[in-house]
Design an enzyme around this catalytic site. Structure first.
Site, PDB file in Angstrom:
ATOM      1  CG  ASP A 126      -5.152  -1.155  -6.773  1.00 15.16           C
ATOM      2  OD1 ASP A 126      -5.860  -0.192  -6.434  1.00 15.16           O
ATOM      3  OD2 ASP A 126      -4.080  -1.455  -6.207  1.00 15.16           O
TER       4      ASP A 126
ATOM      5  CG  HIS B  96      -5.148  -0.958  -2.963  1.00 12.59           C
ATOM      6  ND1 HIS B  96      -4.048  -0.500  -3.660  1.00 12.59           N
ATOM      7  CD2 HIS B  96      -4.968  -0.564  -1.677  1.00 12.59           C
ATOM      8  CE1 HIS B  96      -3.244   0.141  -2.843  1.00 12.59           C
ATOM      9  NE2 HIS B  96      -3.779   0.111  -1.627  1.00 12.59           N
TER      10      HIS B  96
ATOM     11  CB  CYS C 116      -0.926  -0.074   1.203  1.00 11.62           C
ATOM     12  SG  CYS C 116      -2.143   1.214   1.440  1.00 11.62           S
TER      13      CYS C 116
END
Length: 249
Positions: A183, A215, A127
């Site tokens: 994502d 994601h 992330c």
């Protein structure tokens, strides 16, 4: 029964500051390759600690610096919308120079340990940490980087300035990037830009794209967890570190 892994939270130096870091290492005697683990926006929470512990179980000394420590010492949250908003607020308060200092401090600590082989380290981030890992790949001690779904690499850098992607020529080691094609935070065009920059500047690399992954697909505490993609990505990470870090299992 003796645990195979030993863990503790420790202070490390980052420039003129002192920050916390989570350390996980094999409990058996020996000298091991080392890896720096970079948190998501949610802090050094149970998921990030588990990644460090998995690496230690695989035969690495792993350290996860608290990169929000200047703003929120010991910060960790879960995965609610409120947690995400708070984590993103602290992300906005970070600077590339301080983040690099945090990673350098973690590496210096690793190199001071008798059970670490001080011949380069691996770095893995998720992330926001995936973006920071790409940034940290520019450090000369980083032999290999695993960057998971790091948003903004092609468009910005923490604290402002030219996008982190512009620093690709500074990367001396290998870099693997892991992205989910579903994502919504990272477009396929951005992934293409990352791949093109790595190729242009001769960085040994592989880009892995998982068609059904979103994601956060590596984290089994998030709704977006994708076990098949996560398993494949972990195998690729271990192979990367095995082939680039002296003494890796």
């Amino acid at each position: 029964m003796t645990s195979l892994v030993r863990t503790e939270t420790i202070p490390i130096s980052s420039g003129d500051a002192e920050i916390l870091a989570y350390l996980a290492e094999p409990s058996r005697p020996g000298r091991f390759a080392a890896v720096v683990v970079i948190q998501e926006v949610f802090g050094v929470n149970s998921h990030i600690r588990e990644v460090a512990e998995r690496l230690a179980g695989a035969g690495y000394v792993a350290i996860a610096p608290h990169i929000y420590h200047r703003q929120a010492p010991g910060f960790e949250v879960g995965y609610t919308a409120e947690d995400l908003e708070l984590g993103r607020t602290y992300k906005q308060g970070t600077k590339a120079t301080e983040l690099l200092a945090d990673v350098q401090g973690a590496i210096a600590y690793l190199y001071s340990k008798d059970n670490v082989i001080p011949e380069g380290v691996g770095c893995i981030g998720f992330c926001f940490g995936g973006h920071v890992a790409y940034l940290a790949a520019t450090l000369p001690e980083v032999n290999a980087t695993a960057s998971f779904y790091g948003a903004g690499i092609a468009t910005l850098t923490p604290g402002g300035g030219a996008p982190t992607l512009s620093r690709t020529p500074e990367i001396k080691g290998s870099l693997y990037g892991f992205f989910g094609e579903k994502d919504t935070l990272i477009s396929s065009e951005e992934v293409d830009q990352i791949k093109a920059a790595l190729a242009e500047h001769g960085v040994p690399h592989q880009i892995f794209r998982y068609p059904d992954a979103e994601h956060g697909f590596f984290c089994d505490q998030r709704y977006s967890y994708n076990p098949e993609a996560a398993r494949d990505a972990w195998d690729q990470v271990l192979q990367l570190f095995k082939t680039t870090l002296p003494g890796a299992p």
